[in-house]
Design an enzyme around this catalytic site. Sequence first.
Site, PDB file in Angstrom:
ATOM      1  CB  ILE A   1     -21.430  -1.220  -5.987  1.00 23.42           C
ATOM      2  CG1 ILE A   1     -19.974  -0.329  -6.147  1.00 23.42           C
ATOM      3  CG2 ILE A   1     -21.109  -2.608  -5.574  1.00 23.42           C
ATOM      4  CD1 ILE A   1     -19.199  -0.398  -4.966  1.00 23.42           C
ATOM      5  CG  HIS A   2     -26.400  -3.550  -9.517  1.00 25.66           C
ATOM      6  ND1 HIS A   2     -25.727  -3.099 -10.394  1.00 25.66           N
ATOM      7  CD2 HIS A   2     -27.147  -4.364  -9.901  1.00 25.66           C
ATOM      8  CE1 HIS A   2     -25.801  -3.883 -11.435  1.00 25.66           C
ATOM      9  NE2 HIS A   2     -26.952  -4.689 -11.027  1.00 25.66           N
ATOM     10  NE  ARG A   3     -23.641  -7.714 -12.490  1.00 19.02           N
ATOM     11  CZ  ARG A   3     -24.505  -8.331 -13.071  1.00 19.02           C
ATOM     12  NH1 ARG A   3     -25.346  -9.302 -12.771  1.00 19.02           N
ATOM     13  NH2 ARG A   3     -24.825  -7.884 -14.422  1.00 19.02           N
TER      14      ARG A   3
ATOM     15  CG  ASP B   1     -21.610  -4.285  -9.600  1.00 27.20           C
ATOM     16  OD1 ASP B   1     -22.335  -3.715  -9.725  1.00 27.20           O
ATOM     17  OD2 ASP B   1     -21.548  -4.614  -7.951  1.00 27.20           O
TER      18      ASP B   1
END
Length: 358
Positions: free
Chosen positions: A204-206, A280
């Site tokens: 997850i990074h967005r 994501d």
Amino acid sequence: MKIVTIVGARPQFIKAAPLSLKLKGFLEEVIVNTGQHYDYNMSDIFINELKLPKPDYNLKVGSKSHAQQTAQMLIGIEEILLKEKPNMVLVYGDTNSTLAGSLASAKLQIPVAHVESGLRSFNKAMPEEINRILTDHTSSYLFCPTRESVRNLTSENITENVFLVGDIMYDATLLYKDLALQKSSVLEKLQLTNDKKNYYLLTIHRAENTDNPDRLFSILNVLNKLDKKIIFPIHPRTMKMISHFNLNHLLKHKNIILIDPVSYLDMLNLESHAGLILTDSGGVQKEAYMLKVPCVTLRNETEWVETTENGWNEICGYDSDFIYEKINSFKPPNSYEYIFGDGNSAGKIVNILSNYKK
């Protein structure tokens, strides 16, 4: 002929590796690292591991607001371009480094070549969508990974010097996969050598997920319901936002294994042996498809629509119950289509650039 290559984020180092190898002996390449990803595990490790040439310049921009980061890159890149006087500037993907490189070049009337052109999520709330649209409209050479990306450009009346070359990340996957699978240290360290295809891999990074406490809670909450181990290489910014929103308690479940960001080879290894990937990331969606691993995408849309149309990728948004349902019901198809080219996109790009005449 001299080309200035602009990179700065993890995926760009990976994409640049096969093309830089092909450029040797054909063209002079000057590499600029903007420093957009400044953590060793997000940048330098890829340069070292993939044996990329050491960047000729490092702007060391680091983490800032979009405006501050892009502005500092523009200033630094312009100075380098005025000094180096390249025939062309090469940019990758959809980061702020990409946008800054293309804008600085266009203002100086230096042709821009955009690798991974034509992608569209049709969600302009994503900074990446703005970056890729603006970059495509300032580029002189547009290297598209899929037929869909060519169609997207055509719909925006961009038809000149558009080339369907396949996906550069498929080149990288084929180039490094065997080496990655020989590297068992990450699986051994996590005591997963006997759990191949029996764990989930999560990234997850967005900002649309990490900066929204409700979305972040919902995504993390589903992890506590899963009955398999979840390997979570956690982005520094994601960890910062989890702490900021006081959600650390959602990472305490015994099945959740938090690790630092891993190298490209270790990531390929983890992806190859995962039973299912939750992400994501656009790049991880692609790698999952290339490695024939089922993928659940934690967004409401994807720029890689071919992966969903072929049944290997499910778009699940961020609703906890819906994600859980998809994970447990996901059955990938028996068929598989090679949608990302033949693994020689770097060679095709070099051939096209070699014939460039100013």
